[in-house]
Design a protein around this motif. Structure first.
Motif, PDB file in Angstrom:
ATOM      1  N   SER A 287       0.829  -1.196   0.000  1.00  0.00           N
ATOM      2  CA  SER A 287       0.000   0.000   0.000  1.00  0.00           C
ATOM      3  C   SER A 287       0.873   1.259   0.000  1.00  0.00           C
ATOM      4  CB  SER A 287      -0.940  -0.042   1.204  1.00  0.00           C
ATOM      5  OG  SER A 287      -1.640   1.142   1.344  1.00  0.00           O
ATOM      6  N   ASP A 291       1.540   4.575  -2.910  1.00  0.00           N
ATOM      7  CA  ASP A 291       1.745   6.009  -2.646  1.00  0.00           C
ATOM      8  C   ASP A 291       3.077   6.469  -3.252  1.00  0.00           C
ATOM      9  OD1 ASP A 291      -0.536   5.757  -1.149  1.00  0.00           O
ATOM     10  OD2 ASP A 291       0.379   6.196   0.771  1.00  0.00           O
TER      11      ASP A 291
ATOM     12  N   ARG B 229       8.764   4.691   7.227  1.00  0.00           N
ATOM     13  CA  ARG B 229       7.529   3.906   7.384  1.00  0.00           C
ATOM     14  C   ARG B 229       7.838   2.419   7.483  1.00  0.00           C
ATOM     15  NH1 ARG B 229       2.934   6.382   3.368  1.00  0.00           N
ATOM     16  NH2 ARG B 229       1.606   4.917   4.454  1.00  0.00           N
TER      17      ARG B 229
HETATM   18 MG   LIG Z   1      -0.797   5.025   2.461  1.00  0.00          MG
END
Ligand SMILES: [Mg+2]
Ligand SMILES: [Mg+2]
Ligand SMILES: [Mg+2]
Ligand SMILES: [Mg+2]
Ligand SMILES: [Mg+2]
Ligand SMILES: [Mg+2]
Ligand SMILES: [Mg+2]
Ligand SMILES: [Mg+2]
Ligand SMILES: [Mg+2]
Ligand SMILES: [Mg+2]
Ligand SMILES: [Mg+2]
Ligand SMILES: [Mg+2]
Ligand SMILES: [Mg+2]
Ligand SMILES: [Mg+2]
Ligand SMILES: [Mg+2]
Ligand SMILES: [Mg+2]
Ligand SMILES: [Mg+2]
Ligand SMILES: [Mg+2]
Ligand SMILES: [Mg+2]
Ligand SMILES: [Mg+2]
Ligand SMILES: [Mg+2]
Ligand SMILES: [Mg+2]
Ligand SMILES: [Mg+2]
Ligand SMILES: [Mg+2]
Ligand SMILES: [Mg+2]
Ligand SMILES: [Mg+2]
Ligand SMILES: [Mg+2]
Ligand SMILES: [Mg+2]
Ligand SMILES: [Mg+2]
Ligand SMILES: [Mg+2]
Ligand SMILES: [Mg+2]
Lengths: 375, 375, 375, 375, 375
Positions: A287, A291, B229
């Motif tokens: 995911s 982006d 992330r």
């Molecule tokens: Mg995202």
């Protein structure tokens, strides 16, 4: 390492990952529909106790009658779901509830646990990576655990459990000393462990994608991200129900499972949790990569448009000046100056340099003069 | 402060943050696979009571036999998981269940708590920031808490617990007056506290990103957001299961843990909650920063395209007018007017001013004449 | 109304909203670390019953000894966490568990509730809006509720509870007639109510943003959205644990809290819920505004590019025609026609009108001739 | 059908949907703050049993004293929260807890249920669509259910419950035969049903948006999506707590509610669930529409940029060729060829056709020659 | 396979998927509103035991009186909700609670389970795919299960249960040997199974979309994604409440359901779970496809803008050079050189080649020379 940067000419053959069986609405409960392409049904029986173990191949359902009474642990492995008659006879011999026979034969079902009196039905999937392609294949395996016997129903035995059979034959490990519940655990453990190599492939595909997104942020990369998300979704559908299933199995007391085997089922539960954990991690990474792809495309567009703007902004005004002195008016004093042409060129050069300074100051050349970062 | 604006030439070496061990499908339960690169196994034994304390280094498994019977609290620290024979002997001496030995040796496992009769297995990770790079390294530590003894298994002792050993030796604090349960707490507390400095680095990297996004909204920044992330996801995988683990430890009564030690485990639980809390905060900030980066790129594109439009809209019509009077028609009356050239220039100037007024009115110069905001 | 459209030259000073304390890994449990910038510790004692009330300022820890035995309700307010000796003496007098002293002194901690025997520790934050800037400041307040006494520990008393002290002094309301539990409620109630004015500021900033997004969809607006999201996240971290804390306080029976005071704690619980409710609403609005900003930027780009396309599409072909008749071929029949020039101009006009009609029909002038909508 | 395509000149007046009351931090618990704009307080009393029913308007608080003792069901409807003295007298007559009076008077509060001994407080909102505009207005209604009596407190009676009063007067339905609990249900049912017409309006606005997004994907549409999301968020804040409230009311036994009335409260619960269900559906649609708007803008930009590219790519090279033959070099052999001009035109035509073929082949004319799809 | 690539001229007729019934606020509880378009009410009664079975068509409500007393299983199938008088008589005969009659007649309601004493109300929807279009139609079916009888209320019998009636008539399967609870299961099972073919259509539409997104990433595709998301949302609203409903039915003991029938209801529960599972999968795929569409549009724009930039960057500078030598200055030495023209052409060629090399090196031709990937 199986995964490789996918070559452009490669044909990605799409599995039917989201397949499911459903009854014809209004049909009789307990009706079984034989898939015309299903393999013919064969029964292999293995019986053992700590002292002896033997195997009978390709027997008839009525030969299993003895399983219910004798002291041996009996494992009837039914392969192929194509022969209605044999399947119905097995159901009769082992007194399977019609709804259980239905779930076992009408594949694929969602993984589930059903606790009938004296029998425990466990449905799950056997997953294997495709041999020379990406993706995986899936097949339903149903276990019926009874008092001292275990039935396994397989669509098309993609995992033949040969290692397990050898261990029974050669009396390796504890298997011969424990009951049918431990045998069920051994099969479940193998099936759960099958998920790991499949997951590992996705981990590698995601790593490759991380590089591709910068080298080639186009349709092909987009398609690969979508495929990974789609296949991870399919995997998740297959493994998610097992979490609840093992949780239920290990929490509730069940007379078919002996005390010392519970710790083994708990181990299966933890492996399921771990698979789900990795799966969710990969889903989040995929995911995030979507982006990143979007940003990467935007960045590329910025780069292209900045060049267009630099070149247009410099040359369009200059071309205009050239256009002025290309006009054919009779009275244009500059044209007659001796140094007119050179002054004009000087003017143009000044404008161009001014523009370049303006762009340099705003950092618009960064795209072109900074070295490419390695991801 | 360890984190610094990453220099463009820096090589970010990527850790294998998403590593995990899995069994060969179909393998015997309880089988242990020695990693060929694993360090040889060494056993250090510390024994103490309120009155005395001594340490034995590099002992043999059978030397631990006394731990089970004597009145001393015994801490057997097993470092290196490379010697199958020694590890199997330890298992025999301490009567470890085969599944526990498997989890302890086949690393890395997901953190877990397993309550066997008379023994409590706790698996978690020791996290340390990389010494001169970004990111962190992780190693599995397994604790087996028994009646009056504690086993710790370490892959490659990145935390040597020297402060703790000194406190035992010098009889500082309560450690010598309490049991093996308090010793287990002290180790767990150290391991949990190790997460904080790692997290702090991410806090600083996120702060730096907030500035970079405006100064340099390009691929490099994008990569840094993605890396953060990804690494926070890896951290979360490592710490998330501890929440449940400590919750279970502090809720259920367990005879291996004495009443006065519960409050200490509860403190560990709160620290775990706090780490998760900070982690989620950083994850949300990183996710917001991705949105900000996208907007920032859009804004930059707007700026570039606006300049292109202003320049094109002014000069393309003017060039067209110049083009008209550059045509070679024989009969073009304007060309013969004495003031034709100057009238033409006047017309061009008027059009240019009109256009500039139109753009100014729509606020399109804002990009170029407003001072840069500081983020 | 505090919030105002932020002036471009304003310096937004950034608070350290995500600060947290953590132990040096491996340190002794219960160790307290005095922040060198912490204020020196002062103790103010208020004691009261329905008949009398008096206050003693700047007393010594040992003067509090009587609090534990007498019939009066005693409130010892400890301000400043800078004097280790005094703090350790207080801990001794009130027999605080070392872990409690640690949480009280090593600030900031995550809000928590700890139920030791005979004492209840409540840690939360005192929030105040910044006086002449945006944002807020936060300070830890710890309450220790015992049998008939209450301790409060404050970093740097930003809320001095003077209204409460006046009510005790003047015997207003019920405070003198109820116990230390009601006093604890009054302090908690004040601290919870402090969140509302801070939240109100964010409501106003979001309303201002709704207008700014259309008037000025640039970096500055983007930064403001990001700041709001970041600060609301910080607020949420501070208030979220209170939900559980009050839920626990009001559900479980506790001998330190009398029956008639429960309804007051339940009121605090509802206020906490309401704050969280508003906070989530603002967070969702801020998240929506980010989407609106992206769309707004896209819309602006559309507007700019449409103008570029209209002007280019009209003038580039016309310039080409002018270019043709500017060529110097010897034999170009049109050039010699008497009306050639005028026919050429007519052709150009026709093409321009055709183009304009085409653009009008597709609605591309909408951007320029529709009146600006008011948001 | 109330909703209409919003006309461009329409002024959307913004309600203060996110209003909330909060105490001055540090204020006395139970203090009530009269809003200077609040209406003066009037009390209307209705009393009934199966045989008789009468209404007394504009009575004094002390006239309600009899409600507590007599056999009649008493409904005291208090309208307007502007007279502190009257409100305090009511609280005294009915022995309301100070915190209950506070919640009732200091509006708006979050919906809640408070179970004091002998009294049940229910706070919720009365919602009505705006008469000739979009949006809705909201007012707090508080119910206090006691043994045989019901108090209702209304800010500004936007729902006058006249149908209900008529049914009591005319002895229609069951109302006269059942107790104050059934009366409370009737009021709650009316208030819940009020949400449906408001929701219906949003359904229609979303349907209109689905068309607008293609016809006019601009700022105005963006604003309308944002408004809908914002108002649905406000509605959700108002209805969400009722889910829990009714769940609690129907699960726990309460001596103020008789057995046969429970099924009615359960009906309210199901209606609340249904409203939330529709609300979430609309919120998801609105969120999807934001994505659709973004895509629609992107698509429009693609259309515009494609035209620019087609025209530029054809005419810029042609203009360059014309430019070459417009140069004034003395020796340019082509210029002297008799068919030079016509050969040049032919070359230009060929290039243009080639370009057009290239664009056609890539499908770039699709935007202009496919018929507009109807959404 | 029903789904097909939707032809451009096809009119997608939009069902009112989000319809719901709501009471006029303030109306009497238990009031029923007859829809003027509702069909007239007909009652068909089937009664059976293991020995006999008969059917009575179009009977009167009072003819059902015997159902309550006799030993036969009675199934009263009420079709059409248009005759208030008949419906009220049925309610009287079977002693239905007014709120149950309301839910049964005022359609559509949200699916629900209501357990009144001696009666069990189950409301759900009958879903059928549209015969020659996309989408589905939905109708409410209400079951009232009593002691030995079952009532079914249908709006407009889109499923006529003829297979079931045949099985009763011909004594196929177990139906004649079991009670009204098994009959209820058979109807529920049919209704649940009806969801599968509808879902299958969406699976096919999503597969078609995966191809369309690359071939034609425009408004039409966008609309189709939105439609699918919208319709899946509608389906989810219809099936989601059944999960809870069946969970409740199978968990709680109910005297109207016999022990051996529970396993059948559990089967319904698992089918509901499976439908939800597929639905969520499709919703996630549709959501991913929206992301893919956005990326695909961005990619297309990149392609278009890159061409524009390449052509402009090459020809605009060349045109400028041509413009210079088109100027009419009297003294321009280059114009008089014999090879001036050819040197000029050579310069232009060099610049063009340099530019092309630069673009090739940056990979900007990739869009045009790489083969289209197949999705
Ligand atoms: Mg995202
Ligand atoms: Mg996600
Ligand atoms: Mg996510
Ligand atoms: Mg995401
Ligand atoms: Mg996501
Ligand atoms: Mg998402
Ligand atoms: Mg997120
Ligand atoms: Mg988020
Ligand atoms: Mg996000
Ligand atoms: Mg996220
Ligand atoms: Mg997200
Ligand atoms: Mg999000
Ligand atoms: Mg976000
Ligand atoms: Mg959100
Ligand atoms: Mg959102
Ligand atoms: Mg969000
Ligand atoms: Mg969101
Ligand atoms: Mg979102
Ligand atoms: Mg959003
Ligand atoms: Mg969503
Ligand atoms: Mg969304
Ligand atoms: Mg959302
Ligand atoms: Mg959402
Ligand atoms: Mg969405
Ligand atoms: Mg999603
Ligand atoms: Mg999503
Ligand atoms: Mg979603
Ligand atoms: Mg989303
Ligand atoms: Mg998505
Ligand atoms: Mg998603
Ligand atoms: Mg999204």
């Amino acid at each position: 390492m199986r995964a490789q940067p996918f070559p452009p000419e490669m044909e990605i053959q799409e599995e039917d990952y989201f397949d499911y069986y459903y009854d014809e609405p209004g049909s009789e409960p307990g009706s079984i529909i034989i898939d015309p392409e299903a393999l013919p049904t064969h029964i292999n029986l293995i019986e053992y106790n700590p002292i002896k173990a033997y195997k009978k191949s390709d027997i008839q359902p009525k030969d299993c009658q003895s399983c219910l009474n004798n002291d041996l642990v009996s494992w009837a492995d039914i392969q192929g779901l194509g022969s209605e008659k044999i399947l119905r006879e097995i159901a009769e011999v082992f007194r399977l509830h019609p709804l259980i026979l239905e779930d076992v034969v009408n594949v694929p079902q969602r993984p589930k646990l059903e606790d009938c009196q004296n029998q425990l039905l466990i449905i799950l999937h056997c997953i294997k990576p495709n041999s020379n392609e990406m993706g995986f294949t899936s097949e339903q395996i149903s276990l019926v655990l009874g008092k001292n016997y275990l039935l396994t129903f397989q669509e098309d035995a993609i995992d033949d459990f040969s290692k397990l059979r050898d261990r029974i034959k050669n009396n390796q490990g504890k298997v011969r000393n424990l009951g049918a519940d431990y045998l069920a655990y051994l099969i479940l453990d193998t099936l759960i462990d099958n998920y790991f190599p499949v997951l590992e492939d996705y981990g590698e595909r995601i790593e490759l994608l991380e590089d591709l997104i910068v080298a080639d942020p186009t349709q092909k990369t987009l398609k690969e991200i979508y495929n990974i998300r789609r296949e991870l979704l399919a995997l998740r559908r297959s493994i998610w129900p097992l979490r609840n299933l093992f949780n239920q199995l290990t929490r509730e007391e069940n007379e078919l499972i002996s005390k010392e085997v519970y710790i083994y089922f708990r181990d299966c539960y933890y492996h399921t949790i771990q698979i789900l954990d990795i799966l969710e991690t990969y889903r989040e990474l995929a995911s995030s990569l979507m982006d990143v792809l979007m940003s990467s495309m935007s960045n590329k567009m910025n780069e292209v448009v900045t060049l267009l703007t630099i070149i247009s902004s410099i040359f369009i005004p200059l071309t205009f000046i050239a256009g002025i002195y290309g006009m054919n008016f009779e009275f244009m004093p500059e044209l007659e100056w001796h140094w007119g042409y050179f002054l004009c060129l000087l003017l143009m050069l000044s404008i161009a340099l001014l523009m370049l300074f303006f762009f340099w100051q705003r950092g618009w050349f960064k795209f072109y003069f900074s070295k490419k970062t390695k991801w």
